[in-house]
Design an enzyme around this catalytic site. Structure first.
Site, PDB file in Angstrom:
ATOM      1  N   GLU A 223       0.887  -1.161   0.000  1.00 60.82           N
ATOM      2  CA  GLU A 223       0.000   0.000   0.000  1.00 60.82           C
ATOM      3  C   GLU A 223       0.918   1.202   0.000  1.00 60.82           C
ATOM      4  OE1 GLU A 223      -1.286   3.005   1.785  1.00 60.82           O
ATOM      5  OE2 GLU A 223      -2.160   1.778   3.389  1.00 60.82           O
ATOM      6  N   CYS A 260      -2.318   7.672   4.949  1.00 61.30           N
ATOM      7  CA  CYS A 260      -2.420   7.322   3.524  1.00 61.30           C
ATOM      8  C   CYS A 260      -3.738   7.803   2.925  1.00 61.30           C
ATOM      9  CB  CYS A 260      -2.253   5.835   3.334  1.00 61.30           C
ATOM     10  SG  CYS A 260      -2.960   4.881   4.653  1.00 61.30           S
TER      11      CYS A 260
HETATM   12  P1  NAP Z   1       9.737   3.569   3.118  1.00 61.19           P
HETATM   13  O1  NAP Z   1      10.955   4.359   2.864  1.00 61.19           O
HETATM   14  O2  NAP Z   1       9.025   3.034   1.950  1.00 61.19           O
HETATM   15  O3  NAP Z   1      10.168   2.356   4.093  1.00 61.19           O
HETATM   16  C1  NAP Z   1       9.240   1.400   4.554  1.00 61.19           C
HETATM   17  C2  NAP Z   1       9.969   0.097   4.870  1.00 61.19           C
HETATM   18  O4  NAP Z   1      10.432  -0.506   3.665  1.00 61.19           O
HETATM   19  C3  NAP Z   1      11.159   0.246   5.755  1.00 61.19           C
HETATM   20  O5  NAP Z   1      11.265  -0.885   6.592  1.00 61.19           O
HETATM   21  C4  NAP Z   1      12.325   0.256   4.779  1.00 61.19           C
HETATM   22  O6  NAP Z   1      13.414  -0.236   5.467  1.00 61.19           O
HETATM   23  C5  NAP Z   1      11.836  -0.696   3.697  1.00 61.19           C
HETATM   24  N1  NAP Z   1      12.339  -0.369   2.366  1.00 61.19           N
HETATM   25  C6  NAP Z   1      12.183   0.813   1.710  1.00 61.19           C
HETATM   26  N2  NAP Z   1      12.745   0.750   0.495  1.00 61.19           N
HETATM   27  C7  NAP Z   1      13.281  -0.486   0.378  1.00 61.19           C
HETATM   28  C8  NAP Z   1      14.009  -1.147  -0.649  1.00 61.19           C
HETATM   29  N3  NAP Z   1      14.315  -0.538  -1.795  1.00 61.19           N
HETATM   30  N4  NAP Z   1      14.407  -2.415  -0.430  1.00 61.19           N
HETATM   31  C9  NAP Z   1      14.136  -3.038   0.733  1.00 61.19           C
HETATM   32  N5  NAP Z   1      13.449  -2.462   1.743  1.00 61.19           N
HETATM   33  C10 NAP Z   1      13.023  -1.196   1.577  1.00 61.19           C
HETATM   34  O7  NAP Z   1       8.680   4.379   3.945  1.00 61.19           O
HETATM   35  P2  NAP Z   1       8.803   5.348   5.229  1.00 61.19           P
HETATM   36  O8  NAP Z   1      10.143   5.314   5.854  1.00 61.19           O
HETATM   37  O9  NAP Z   1       7.686   4.989   6.082  1.00 61.19           O
HETATM   38  O10 NAP Z   1       8.513   6.809   4.696  1.00 61.19           O
HETATM   39  C11 NAP Z   1       9.103   7.372   3.570  1.00 61.19           C
HETATM   40  C12 NAP Z   1       8.003   7.965   2.681  1.00 61.19           C
HETATM   41  O11 NAP Z   1       7.029   6.962   2.414  1.00 61.19           O
HETATM   42  C13 NAP Z   1       7.198   9.095   3.274  1.00 61.19           C
HETATM   43  O12 NAP Z   1       7.806  10.326   3.142  1.00 61.19           O
HETATM   44  C14 NAP Z   1       5.917   9.004   2.486  1.00 61.19           C
HETATM   45  O13 NAP Z   1       6.066   9.689   1.274  1.00 61.19           O
HETATM   46  C15 NAP Z   1       5.750   7.545   2.217  1.00 61.19           C
HETATM   47  N6  NAP Z   1       4.771   6.865   3.098  1.00 61.19           N
HETATM   48  C16 NAP Z   1       3.538   6.649   2.602  1.00 61.19           C
HETATM   49  C17 NAP Z   1       2.586   6.004   3.386  1.00 61.19           C
HETATM   50  C18 NAP Z   1       1.234   5.744   2.847  1.00 61.19           C
HETATM   51  O14 NAP Z   1       0.454   5.190   3.601  1.00 61.19           O
HETATM   52  N7  NAP Z   1       0.909   6.104   1.647  1.00 61.19           N
HETATM   53  C19 NAP Z   1       2.893   5.589   4.669  1.00 61.19           C
HETATM   54  C20 NAP Z   1       4.177   5.816   5.156  1.00 61.19           C
HETATM   55  C21 NAP Z   1       5.111   6.457   4.350  1.00 61.19           C
HETATM   56  P3  NAP Z   1      14.935   0.136   5.192  1.00 61.19           P
HETATM   57  O15 NAP Z   1      15.015   1.601   5.054  1.00 61.19           O
HETATM   58  O16 NAP Z   1      15.614  -0.422   6.393  1.00 61.19           O
HETATM   59  O17 NAP Z   1      15.277  -0.610   3.954  1.00 61.19           O
END
Ligand code: NAP
Length: 482
Positions: A223, A260
């Site tokens: 999601e 979200c």
């Molecule tokens: P994220 O960067 O997508 O990370 C979420 C999880 O996925 C973390 O455990 C991260 O761990 C892992 N991950 C991310 N990219 C990866 C990859 N390429 N390979 C393997 N694992 C990966 O999300 P976030 O830290 O929660 O927030 C960053 C941005 O996500 C926010 O600024 C926002 O834009 C968006 N977000 C959207 C929602 C929504 O509901 N739409 C919710 C939360 C966040 P590691 O970093 O340890 O790899």
């Protein structure tokens, strides 16, 4: 930590756990809920320190988490969720038809990525874990790096429940690690059969790519990104502007926009009523005090994204709150004309924070063009009176194709955890629009259908036996019966 060891242990535990009777699995889920409740104050304090979320919100989220576990416990106690279908043998038919019986069974070990914005309800013991455990799957949680202590404390509560209920030791495991390597290793491991994820579009797409590269591809239920378009129809704007401004200012800034389902896109027809609404909404958003965001990365991403959005050609700031301090978000409303929106793809991207863009359409044709230009969404909201819904049926029909949840006259933030909920939608809202990650339907992500052909009664699972010992609803020869 060796991911191979973790996944092998998960597979061994799965062989045992999938055979655990539903009533005992239900008691296990209930015990996780009670163990979480026992350490509620410690959990809230840890999460407050790690996420900057206020105690009231975190307390509410713990109740949501434990209620969610209870909901899945109730679902599997009742039992009909396995969708038992029986087509009895027709030996006298030409050709003769065999006895066929189908039900849903757990697919195997599941990897769950905790979400940053819900340290409880979408993390270690959140909806993905609860639904997978209810289905009979074992779970490996990849704790979110922004709240490692909270995640570990919740895992300890789960471990106590495992021990109290005599579940296989590795029914749930917890791993941490920053920098993508751990997450990738979990997704590509041959024992992993499914992935649950809530986070960024970039992260979700990366996990989907890892899964597709595997020798045996697996589903990734991610999601990711939604701007939750709200259309304000003319009669509603003319008659309810003040009240709508208050309601939607609350929705845009709720939890500093870190939901979200945050309404990031507001659409209306050019008129004096829309101008009045924009001014009232801007004032209401500007009155909201900035608060700290979840973590530095999210705050920086919001800061840059907001600056970038306001720098786009013909995007005008309507109003904003007082300037934020370090780590705080800046609640803001901007406005643009539909022709700019249609010409600039960046305006359609999610900006995670308390920001919304109001798009002004010249006429119905332009409104339809804007709706048709949008990506898939989790929600879309119709704000309209009875006069509007009668007059704008064709536009509403187009709007209704956009999202997994179509809302009439409620703000989109606030997602009920119940049987009817759909928290999903066409890409990029999620990777698989056929499923929901909230509500009892979420269990269907972790199962596969199996058809038993020509089995004697004593070899069939209880759900498919002739006497229906579980007393569940079943479809027998095309009739629903119990
Ligand atoms: P994220 O960067 O997508 O990370 C979420 C999880 O996925 C973390 O455990 C991260 O761990 C892992 N991950 C991310 N990219 C990866 C990859 N390429 N390979 C393997 N694992 C990966 O999300 P976030 O830290 O929660 O927030 C960053 C941005 O996500 C926010 O600024 C926002 O834009 C968006 N977000 C959207 C929602 C929504 O509901 N739409 C919710 C939360 C966040 P590691 O970093 O340890 O790899």
């Amino acid at each position: 930590m060796q991911i191979d060891d973790v996944m092998q242990r998960s597979a061994q535990a799965f062989a045992l756990y999938k055979e655990v009777a539903p009533s005992i699995r239900a008691a296990f889920l209930e015990t996780i809920a009670s163990e979480i409740t026992l350490v509620k104050d410690t959990l809230v304090a840890a999460a407050q320190a790690e996420t900057n979320l206020p105690a009231a919100r975190l307390n509410g989220e713990i109740v949501r988490t434990t209620s969610q576990l209870q909901l899945f416990a109730n679902l599997i106690k009742e039992g009909s969720w396995v969708e038992a279908v029986i087509d009895t043998a027709k030996p006298d038919a030409t050709p003769a038809k065999p006895d066929l019986r189908r039900m849903l069974v757990p697919a195997g070990p599941v990897v769950v990525f905790g979400a940053s914005n819900f340290p409880f309800a979408f993390s270690t013991a959140g909806g993905d874990t609860a639904s997978a455990l209810a289905a009979g799957a074992t779970v490996v949680v990849k704790g979110h790096p922004a709240h490692p202590r909270t995640s570990l404390l919740v895992f300890e509560a789960i471990q106590k429940a495992i021990s109290k209920r005599g579940m296989p030791e590795y029914t749930v495991q917890h791993v941490t690690g920053e920098g993508n390597a751990v997450g990738k290793a979990l997704v590509v491991h041959p024992q992993t059969t499914g992935v649950g994820f809530t986070g960024s579009l970039q992260g979700g797409k990366a996990l989907l790519a890892y899964a597709a590269e595997r020798e045996v591809p697996i589903p990734v239920f991610a999601e990711m990104s939604s701007i939750n378009p709200v259309v304000f129809y003319p009669d509603a704007l003319a008659t309810q502007a003040e009240q709508l401004a208050q309601t939607f200012a609350g929705s845009v800034t709720l939890g500093m926009g870190q939901f979200c389902t945050n309404p990031g896109l507001l659409i209306g027809l050019k008129s004096a009523a829309l101008d009045n609404f924009a001014s009232l909404l801007g004032t209401a958003i500007a009155a909201v005090a900035p608060q700290k965001m979840l973590h530095k990365g999210i705050c920086e991403a919001y800061g840059k994204g907001r600056t970038n959005m306001l720098a786009q050609e013909n995007v005008v700031l309507v109003n904003q709150s007082v300037a934020p301090a370090d780590m705080e978000a800046w609640p803001s409303l901007a406005r643009t004309a539909a022709k700019n929106f249609l010409a600039n793809p960046r305006l359609k991207e999610e900006l995670f924070g308390p920001f919304s863009l109001l798009v002004e359409c010249e006429d119905k044709a332009e409104l339809l063009a804007v709706l048709k230009s949008l990506h898939g969404q989790l929600t879309t909201t119709i704000v309209g009176t009875a006069t509007d819904t009668a007059q704008w049926k064709d536009v509403i029909a187009v709007q209704s194709t956009l999202a997994g949840r179509v809302i009439l006259n409620n703000p989109p933030t606030g997602v009920e955890v119940c049987a009817a909920m759909v928290h999903g939608g066409p890409f990029p809202a999620t990777t698989d629009q056929r499923f929901t990650s909230v509500g009892t339907g979420a269990i269907r992500r972790w199962v596969r259908p199996v058809c038993y052909q020509n089995f004697p009664d004593d070899m069939l699972p209880d759900a498919l036996k002739a006497a229906n010992p579980l007393g569940i609803w079943r479809q027998i020869d095309n009739q629903f019966t119990r």
